[in-house]
Structure formats: structure tokens, C-alpha cells
Design a protein around this motif. Structure first.
Motif, mmCIF file in Angstrom:
data_model
loop_
_atom_site.group_PDB
_atom_site.id
_atom_site.type_symbol
_atom_site.label_atom_id
_atom_site.label_comp_id
_atom_site.label_asym_id
_atom_site.label_seq_id
_atom_site.Cartn_x
_atom_site.Cartn_y
_atom_site.Cartn_z
ATOM 1 N N PRO A 83 73.825 20.013 67.057
ATOM 2 C CA PRO A 83 72.528 20.585 66.674
ATOM 3 C C PRO A 83 72.487 22.075 66.978
ATOM 4 C CG PRO A 83 72.241 18.574 67.951
ATOM 5 C CD PRO A 83 73.687 18.941 68.044
ATOM 6 N N PRO A 84 71.873 22.855 66.088
ATOM 7 C CA PRO A 84 71.768 24.301 66.355
ATOM 8 C C PRO A 84 70.851 24.579 67.525
ATOM 9 C CG PRO A 84 70.451 23.704 64.453
ATOM 10 C CD PRO A 84 71.231 22.469 64.827
ATOM 11 N N ALA A 85 70.904 25.818 68.002
ATOM 12 C CA ALA A 85 70.095 26.187 69.171
ATOM 13 C C ALA A 85 68.616 26.040 68.895
ATOM 14 C CB ALA A 85 70.416 27.627 69.582
ATOM 15 N N GLU A 86 68.199 26.141 67.624
ATOM 16 C CA GLU A 86 66.782 26.052 67.292
ATOM 17 C C GLU A 86 66.283 24.612 67.231
ATOM 18 O OE1 GLU A 86 68.585 28.968 64.223
ATOM 19 O OE2 GLU A 86 69.289 27.421 65.620
ATOM 20 N N ALA A 87 67.174 23.630 67.344
ATOM 21 C CA ALA A 87 66.770 22.228 67.251
ATOM 22 C C ALA A 87 65.800 21.874 68.380
ATOM 23 C CB ALA A 87 67.994 21.321 67.307
ATOM 24 N N VAL A 88 64.830 21.020 68.058
ATOM 25 C CA VAL A 88 63.835 20.583 69.040
ATOM 26 C C VAL A 88 63.797 19.060 69.041
ATOM 27 C CG1 VAL A 88 61.441 20.741 69.795
ATOM 28 C CG2 VAL A 88 62.470 22.661 68.572
ATOM 29 N N ILE A 89 63.772 18.464 70.215
ATOM 30 C CA ILE A 89 63.691 17.012 70.323
ATOM 31 C C ILE A 89 62.308 16.557 69.882
ATOM 32 C CG2 ILE A 89 63.755 15.082 71.945
ATOM 33 C CD1 ILE A 89 65.920 16.560 73.457
ATOM 34 N N ALA A 90 62.270 15.450 69.144
ATOM 35 C CA ALA A 90 61.044 15.021 68.484
ATOM 36 C C ALA A 90 60.235 14.043 69.325
ATOM 37 C CB ALA A 90 61.372 14.386 67.135
ATOM 38 N N ALA A 122 53.812 22.828 65.396
ATOM 39 C CA ALA A 122 55.051 22.085 65.169
ATOM 40 C C ALA A 122 55.899 22.800 64.129
ATOM 41 C CB ALA A 122 54.732 20.667 64.705
ATOM 42 N N PRO A 123 57.212 22.873 64.329
ATOM 43 C CA PRO A 123 58.062 23.596 63.377
ATOM 44 C C PRO A 123 58.231 22.832 62.068
ATOM 45 C CG PRO A 123 59.399 22.507 65.020
ATOM 46 C CD PRO A 123 57.977 22.317 65.449
ATOM 47 N N THR A 177 57.767 10.019 75.147
ATOM 48 C CA THR A 177 56.792 11.049 74.770
ATOM 49 C C THR A 177 56.135 10.719 73.443
ATOM 50 O OG1 THR A 177 58.473 12.342 73.627
ATOM 51 C CG2 THR A 177 58.135 12.805 75.965
ATOM 52 N N LYS A 178 54.945 11.266 73.279
ATOM 53 C CA LYS A 178 54.237 11.187 71.999
ATOM 54 C C LYS A 178 53.510 12.506 71.766
ATOM 55 C CE LYS A 178 50.151 9.193 69.804
ATOM 56 N NZ LYS A 178 48.947 8.367 70.022
ATOM 57 N N VAL A 179 53.692 13.081 70.577
ATOM 58 C CA VAL A 179 52.939 14.272 70.183
ATOM 59 C C VAL A 179 52.853 14.248 68.659
ATOM 60 C CG1 VAL A 179 54.997 15.741 70.205
ATOM 61 C CG2 VAL A 179 52.746 16.781 70.340
ATOM 62 N N THR A 180 51.666 14.497 68.113
ATOM 63 C CA THR A 180 51.460 14.344 66.666
ATOM 64 C C THR A 180 51.127 15.642 65.950
ATOM 65 O OG1 THR A 180 49.099 13.864 66.965
ATOM 66 C CG2 THR A 180 50.620 11.987 67.007
ATOM 67 N N THR A 181 50.819 16.709 66.675
ATOM 68 C CA THR A 181 50.318 17.902 65.991
ATOM 69 C C THR A 181 50.974 19.207 66.418
ATOM 70 O OG1 THR A 181 48.564 18.172 67.646
ATOM 71 C CG2 THR A 181 48.039 16.852 65.704
ATOM 72 N N THR A 213 58.414 18.050 69.971
ATOM 73 C CA THR A 213 57.662 18.464 68.793
ATOM 74 C C THR A 213 57.208 17.278 67.954
ATOM 75 O OG1 THR A 213 57.675 19.890 66.837
ATOM 76 C CG2 THR A 213 59.705 18.715 67.310
ATOM 77 N N ALA A 214 56.089 17.459 67.268
ATOM 78 C CA ALA A 214 55.668 16.541 66.222
ATOM 79 C C ALA A 214 56.573 16.734 65.007
ATOM 80 C CB ALA A 214 54.212 16.799 65.848
ATOM 81 N N VAL A 215 56.634 15.717 64.148
ATOM 82 C CA VAL A 215 57.502 15.799 62.970
ATOM 83 C C VAL A 215 56.683 15.880 61.689
ATOM 84 C CG1 VAL A 215 59.352 14.580 64.145
ATOM 85 C CG2 VAL A 215 57.686 13.274 62.799
ATOM 86 N N THR A 216 55.386 16.136 61.826
ATOM 87 C CA THR A 216 54.501 16.141 60.662
ATOM 88 C C THR A 216 54.846 17.234 59.662
ATOM 89 O OG1 THR A 216 52.964 17.412 62.032
ATOM 90 C CG2 THR A 216 52.549 15.072 61.841
ATOM 91 N N GLY A 217 55.483 18.315 60.115
ATOM 92 C CA GLY A 217 55.827 19.401 59.203
ATOM 93 C C GLY A 217 57.262 19.355 58.729
#
Length: 234
Positions: A83-90, A122-123, A177-181, A213-217
Motif C-alpha cells: 500500500p502507498p504511504a497515503e493509504a488509510v485503514i478503513a 474521509a478521503p 472500529t467504526k466510522v461512517t463520515t 477512515t470511512a469508505v463513503t467517498g
């Protein structure tokens, strides 16, 4: 008349100068005009913590994954993918904390709290879901990072704090974890006591906050077996 020797006059002159100098220093001290050097005591080393933890933060379960930059890819080979450095765990990822005593005596883990460092939008990217794992953690919790003050909540089959650990009897805590927004940066703070000592163990991602991060975007690529992420999720 008694003769006064030259040496006596010099000694008396030096005595008068010494008295005058002491008087001047006393006046200056009283006026706060003379700084007196006070050497600080060397800092005392902080006592060693009787508890230590190993933290793993990786989306190893199929409930989560990573969000990576979207460069229009239709597929990505999973084998050997870094994964690139910009990757974020979801959202849905797990933080695994293994806690153990270090000083040959029992330590009581009293509580754990979530510290949110900051919350960002979220990205937009690609959501690469992880493959499924079968390991069942011994004690597990969930945390809703959408809340203004997130807190750990024990799952139904998990007894809540406190726990007792020592060198031969560690504990493993799994936090889902949970995050939606948003994209949330956060840490865990684990309070402990041992006899009359107490402290707090800060748990994070190698000195940096966890980032979830949320995955909505994001556009999702589906994992085809264990070899390829593809845009066709049917």
C-alpha cells in the motif's frame, strides 16, 4: 604614642574594604540586582513502567481494508502489493493490544479510553477489502468514532475492565472500529495500577495516532480469491 607598622595599616585597609564590599553585596541582594547562581538538581529518571504492550494495527479481517488513491485502476494484483504511504485503514479494522507485566508483580488494568487527535473529511479513493481471517480474539471491544466522545464498549461475551496481568499471564484486547463520515486520528490510553503505583500506557501506531477512515467517498474493488482486486464486484 605607639608606632603603627605599615603591615598593620595595610591589613586594616583590607579589612575595611572587605566590610564595605560585603555591605554593598547585601544591599544589592536586597534590591534584587545581583543574580545568585542556583544549580538545578539533575533530573531523576522516570520509574520504569511495570506493564508493556505490543500493538498491531492492520486490516487482516474481511470486515475492513484500506483506502488508497484512485488512479482509475480497473484491477490491482494483491500478491506482493505494498500500500502507498497515503493509504488509510478503513472502518471495521481491528487494533490488537497484547498487554503483559514486566516487573515480576501483578498489574491491574483499570480502564481504557479513546483520545481523538483530530477528525478530517474521509478521503476519496479505492477501497481494497482485506481477506478473511479465522482467529477469534480472547477479549474484544468496539469503538464508534462517529461519537463526539468515543469510548470502548465490551462485546457481549467479553467481561469488562479491570483485568489482571503479569509476566506469565498477559491479556489481548481487540478493538474493532467504526466510522461512517470522516477520517479520524486517535489513540488508546490504558490506565493501570500496581500496589501503590499507577500510570497510563499510551497505545498508538508506532508513535503516531491510529488513522481510521470511512469508505463513503471511495470506490470499492472486490478481492477475487486471493490474487486480484477487480472493479467487477458481482
Amino acid at each position: 604614642m605607639q608606632d603603627v607598622q605599615v603591615g598593620d595599616r595595610i591589613d586594616q585597609h583590607h579589612d575595611r574594604r572587605g566590610v564595605i564590599a560585603l555591605a554593598v553585596v547585601a544591599v544589592l541582594l536586597a534590591a534584587g540586582l545581583v543574580a545568585v547562581a542556583v544549580w538545578p538538581e539533575p533530573p531523576r529518571p522516570a520509574p520504569a513502567s511495570p506493564v508493556a504492550a505490543v500493538v498491531e494495527y492492520d486490516p487482516v479481517d474481511c470486515a475492513s481494508g484500506r483506502v488508497v488513491p484512485d488512479q482509475g485502476q480497473r484491477e490491482i494484483a494483491s500478491e506482493g502489493y505494498v500500500p502507498p504511504a497515503e493509504a488509510v485503514i478503513a472502518s471495521g479494522s481491528r487494533v490488537t493490544v497484547t498487554v503483559q507485566g514486566t516487573a515480576g508483580r501483578a498489574v491491574v488494568l483499570q480502564s481504557a479510553r479513546v483520545e481523538v487527535v483530530r477528525s478530517l473529511p474521509a478521503p476519496v479513493g479505492l477501497f481494497l477489502r482485506a481477506g478473511c481471517a479465522s482467529k477469534v480474539p480472547p477479549r474484544y471491544f468496539r469503538v464508534d468514532l462517529d461519537r463526539s466522545e468515543p469510548r470502548l464498549v465490551a462485546e457481549p461475551d467479553t467481561p469488562d475492565f479491570p483485568y489482571r496481568v503479569d509476566q506469565a499471564d498477559p491479556e489481548q484486547l481487540i478493538v474493532t472500529t467504526k466510522v461512517t463520515t470522516a477520517l479520524v486520528e486517535w489513540r488508546l490510553r490504558l490506565a493501570w495500577t500496581s500496589g501503590e503505583e499507577s500510570g497510563e500506557l499510551v497505545l498508538d501506531d508506532h508513535g503516531l495516532p491510529f488513522r481510521t477512515t470511512a469508505v463513503t467517498g471511495s470506490r470499492e474493488l472486490c478481492l477475487d480469491g486471493e490474487a486480484m482486486w477487480r472493479s467487477d464486484c458481482s
